[in-house]
Design a protein around this motif. Sequence first.
Motif, PDB file in Angstrom:
ATOM      1  N   LEU A   1      12.922  -2.441  28.212  1.00  0.00           N
ATOM      2  CA  LEU A   1      12.169  -1.174  27.952  1.00  0.00           C
ATOM      3  C   LEU A   1      12.245   0.033  28.936  1.00  0.00           C
ATOM      4  O   LEU A   1      12.746   1.104  28.457  1.00  0.00           O
ATOM      5  CB  LEU A   1      10.605  -1.586  28.022  1.00  0.00           C
ATOM      6  N   LEU A   2      12.487  -0.285  30.330  1.00  0.00           N
ATOM      7  CA  LEU A   2      12.636   0.835  31.231  1.00  0.00           C
ATOM      8  C   LEU A   2      13.904   1.307  31.178  1.00  0.00           C
ATOM      9  O   LEU A   2      14.153   2.404  31.450  1.00  0.00           O
ATOM     10  CB  LEU A   2      12.337   0.278  32.550  1.00  0.00           C
ATOM     11  N   ASP A   3      14.963   0.487  30.609  1.00  0.00           N
ATOM     12  CA  ASP A   3      16.427   0.911  30.800  1.00  0.00           C
ATOM     13  C   ASP A   3      16.750   1.728  29.598  1.00  0.00           C
ATOM     14  O   ASP A   3      17.435   2.611  29.341  1.00  0.00           O
ATOM     15  CB  ASP A   3      17.475  -0.449  30.850  1.00  0.00           C
ATOM     16  N   HIS A   4      15.833   1.541  28.323  1.00  0.00           N
ATOM     17  CA  HIS A   4      16.198   2.211  27.159  1.00  0.00           C
ATOM     18  C   HIS A   4      15.330   3.299  26.907  1.00  0.00           C
ATOM     19  O   HIS A   4      15.429   3.934  25.836  1.00  0.00           O
ATOM     20  CB  HIS A   4      16.204   1.386  26.094  1.00  0.00           C
ATOM     21  N   ILE A   5      14.181   3.578  27.660  1.00  0.00           N
ATOM     22  CA  ILE A   5      13.143   4.586  27.347  1.00  0.00           C
ATOM     23  C   ILE A   5      14.055   5.959  27.988  1.00  0.00           C
ATOM     24  O   ILE A   5      14.412   5.891  29.118  1.00  0.00           O
ATOM     25  CB  ILE A   5      11.760   4.368  27.870  1.00  0.00           C
ATOM     26  N   SER A   6      13.415   6.979  27.382  1.00  0.00           N
ATOM     27  CA  SER A   6      14.021   8.269  27.477  1.00  0.00           C
ATOM     28  C   SER A   6      12.759   9.441  27.781  1.00  0.00           C
ATOM     29  O   SER A   6      12.047   9.367  26.574  1.00  0.00           O
ATOM     30  CB  SER A   6      15.198   8.756  26.944  1.00  0.00           C
ATOM     31  N   ILE A   7      12.553  10.190  29.011  1.00  0.00           N
ATOM     32  CA  ILE A   7      11.418  10.918  28.973  1.00  0.00           C
ATOM     33  C   ILE A   7      12.419  12.458  28.861  1.00  0.00           C
ATOM     34  O   ILE A   7      13.007  12.559  30.040  1.00  0.00           O
ATOM     35  CB  ILE A   7      10.536  10.753  29.932  1.00  0.00           C
ATOM     36  N   ASP A   8      11.988  13.304  27.946  1.00  0.00           N
ATOM     37  CA  ASP A   8      12.644  14.750  28.177  1.00  0.00           C
ATOM     38  C   ASP A   8      11.808  15.967  27.976  1.00  0.00           C
ATOM     39  O   ASP A   8      11.294  16.055  26.688  1.00  0.00           O
ATOM     40  CB  ASP A   8      13.686  14.895  27.087  1.00  0.00           C
ATOM     41  N   PRO A   9      11.215  16.395  28.997  1.00  0.00           N
ATOM     42  CA  PRO A   9      10.427  17.506  28.963  1.00  0.00           C
ATOM     43  C   PRO A   9      10.890  18.642  28.226  1.00  0.00           C
ATOM     44  O   PRO A   9      12.137  18.969  28.287  1.00  0.00           O
ATOM     45  CB  PRO A   9      10.075  17.737  30.396  1.00  0.00           C
ATOM     46  N   ILE A  10      10.046  19.483  27.543  1.00  0.00           N
ATOM     47  CA  ILE A  10      10.576  20.665  26.931  1.00  0.00           C
ATOM     48  C   ILE A  10      10.259  21.828  27.783  1.00  0.00           C
ATOM     49  O   ILE A  10       9.117  22.011  28.213  1.00  0.00           O
ATOM     50  CB  ILE A  10      10.076  20.870  25.454  1.00  0.00           C
ATOM     51  N   ALA A  11      11.275  22.706  28.225  1.00  0.00           N
ATOM     52  CA  ALA A  11      11.025  23.529  29.356  1.00  0.00           C
ATOM     53  C   ALA A  11      10.230  24.695  28.972  1.00  0.00           C
ATOM     54  O   ALA A  11      10.046  25.115  27.587  1.00  0.00           O
ATOM     55  CB  ALA A  11      12.554  24.265  29.524  1.00  0.00           C
ATOM     56  N   THR A  12       9.168  25.255  29.859  1.00  0.00           N
ATOM     57  CA  THR A  12       8.166  26.185  29.772  1.00  0.00           C
ATOM     58  C   THR A  12       7.434  25.812  28.446  1.00  0.00           C
ATOM     59  O   THR A  12       7.006  26.757  27.682  1.00  0.00           O
ATOM     60  CB  THR A  12       9.121  27.607  29.410  1.00  0.00           C
ATOM     61  N   SER A  13       7.133  24.610  28.451  1.00  0.00           N
ATOM     62  CA  SER A  13       6.212  24.356  27.473  1.00  0.00           C
ATOM     63  C   SER A  13       5.278  23.029  27.984  1.00  0.00           C
ATOM     64  O   SER A  13       5.876  22.299  29.018  1.00  0.00           O
ATOM     65  CB  SER A  13       6.770  23.992  26.192  1.00  0.00           C
ATOM     66  N   SER A  14       4.181  22.432  27.274  1.00  0.00           N
ATOM     67  CA  SER A  14       3.274  21.314  27.837  1.00  0.00           C
ATOM     68  C   SER A  14       3.961  20.015  26.693  1.00  0.00           C
ATOM     69  O   SER A  14       3.064  19.194  26.807  1.00  0.00           O
ATOM     70  CB  SER A  14       1.930  21.643  27.601  1.00  0.00           C
ATOM     71  N   LEU A  15       4.989  20.479  26.120  1.00  0.00           N
ATOM     72  CA  LEU A  15       5.500  19.188  25.138  1.00  0.00           C
ATOM     73  C   LEU A  15       6.368  18.527  25.929  1.00  0.00           C
ATOM     74  O   LEU A  15       7.077  18.741  26.840  1.00  0.00           O
ATOM     75  CB  LEU A  15       6.295  19.970  23.819  1.00  0.00           C
TER      76      LEU A  15
END
Length: 731
Positions: A162-176
């Motif tokens: 799970l940890l190897d395949h999860i990806s967290i990608d913040p969207i710049a200049t937003s709270s998304l």
Amino acid sequence: MSSHALMSVAPHQSVTLDEGSAAGAQRRVGVPVLVSLLQSVVRWRWVILSIVAALLLAGGIVTLLMTPQYTATARLEISRERQNVTNVDTLESPQAGQDVEFYKTQYSLLEARSLAERVSRSLRLATNDEFFAAHGIEPEGNAARLTPVERQAREDRAIKLLLDHISIDPIATSSLVDVSYTSASPIWASRITNEWCEQFIAAGIDRRFASTAYARRVLTTGLADLARRLEVSERAAVNFANRNDIVALGRVRGADGKTEIERTLASSDLDALNTALAAATAERISAESRASSGSDSGTSAEALTNTTIAGLRQRRAEAASEMAKLSVQFEPNYPTVRALREQITALDASIAREVSRVGSSRTAQYQELVAREQDLRSRVDESKGRFGRQQSASIQYNILQREADTNRQLYDSLLQRSKQISVSDVGATNVAVVDLANPPKAPSSPRLLLNLAIALFAGIGLSAIAVFALEQIDEGLREPGDVSRLLGVPLLGSIPKQQTDDKNLTVTLEDAKSELSEAYLSVRSSLAFSSDHGVPRTLMVTSSRAGEGKSTTAAALAIVLGRTGKRVLLIDGDMRSPSVDSIMDCSNAEGLSNFLAGQDDWRGLVQDVGFRNISIMASGPMPPSAAELLSSDRMSRLVQELRETFDHVVIDAPPILGLADAPLLTKAVEGCVFVIEAEGVAVRGLRAALGRLEMVHAHVIGVVLTKLSHRQAGYGYGYGYDYGYGSDKDN
């Protein structure tokens, strides 16, 4: 000029050429970086192309063999402030979400191992073989019958996946923020992504509840203690009030929350009695005034306002008016007049009686008011005494009341906070799912074009490393400027690379317009400045190893010198591997070895090969030991005799490294021309060869750089004007 004279001139000439070589080195340093890089790329182009092609091929094959991977993405909105439905503050500071680290903390929590453990437990991944199959893994054991050790191992492996395949990608200049999961199964990818978001929200709620659990326990304990203290303090205040007859008729709360008694029963009684006493006193004074104003007078206010008296006086006035009218017409004894007179007398008596009665009642009222006033005054005095005693007791009562108020305030505050904590987490979470993850329809990887692009860039990078390593390993001279810079020897000229055999070589050299002829003519011009009498009369041409073009250079110099009208003798001094005979198309039956072996008639060994002003002395039969023949003084005597007949004597000497022939020949000539093949022998080998010449005190006139390609001589050295150096053919 003698050889000693030539040697005395050599240092001065060497300084002159060294200055020129320094200028050449300076020009070499000034070569633009891009041009230098381009030359390196062209030099190693096949290595670069091979590496890039190999990586592109490997990238394509790996891409085709890879299992397709699917990526499902869900989008979350993480707000700085959490909505509060109950409008009740929580334990957190209002600025807790305003910190700069807030979002970084949230992103780290999204990648936390604890969150992966929650997802694994929620979906029961440890016992699901389909989950492991979606990642290309064969788990240990049977899912239906797992030992505790196997279950824990599968649980740890599932969490790691799970940890190897999860990806967290913040969207710049937003709270998304986008949460993505990749696996070989699109169903599992979307399922895990959505569960990851749900568990993240649930974990946040659990953390908030956990953060208030301790506070609730402390508040519960404090409330129980304060309730007991409040009961004791209020009971003490009530008992004290009962014992001291303090009856509060009104209570108010002050600005500080303390209880204040607005009035008590004693103060209320005292106030009422005092008011009644004041009214009684006023009435008594008024009655006394009326009594002292004349009790028999009919003009008092009571008499004037008495309705009975007023009625009697009205009747008397009417009777008197009637009698006056009749008295005009009748005598006083007239019965009607007498009757009216008697009526008036009776009315006067009635009026007098009423006036007397009113006066008597005023006196009685006055006495009554005096008695009432005295009674009220005694009551007021009694009430004052009781109120004074309560005032003294109220000091202690107020102390007890303040203690009860303080306990009540503390109890109310803790009770309110306890209820606030109980309902504060009813508020909406600060994380909301904007878009759920749907099963992807197309794989996200492998992407052929992307992998090929990566392979291309990797190939370019690896090629750059390889070229850099090869450039460091390759110590050969690459361009004319390297001669003086690396060896400290003057450069006489650069010879372009040619594809000609020995039979066509002489034809090419005879053509004055050929690039090869022009190049050697440039070498001849440089030799003209090597001594005070021009081109040295006796010189030898050597190199560090065979195949560098020394024989060609020797033949070319002889031909170029012959075209100037000078008589030139070309001697093949390489008795181990002769090549002048094949270049000049002459016989090698007799030659230098015959003279060195004892034959004195050198003229019989000289051949005329048909070139203008050029004669040849071949090497002759191969002797058993060429070095022994050259060790005698016959070679020096031969050269001295040849100088009397020929203007120039050019000797094609053997290579230096590994042989003793060339150093032995140096004592018979004025100087030597050192031939170096471009990108040939390493610099350390060239320095070793030049060192051997220096050890025997040989005069190295300069270096001729041969087999130079267009890419090496095309910038900044002045050898490219219409020479056609574009040929890459080897000599």
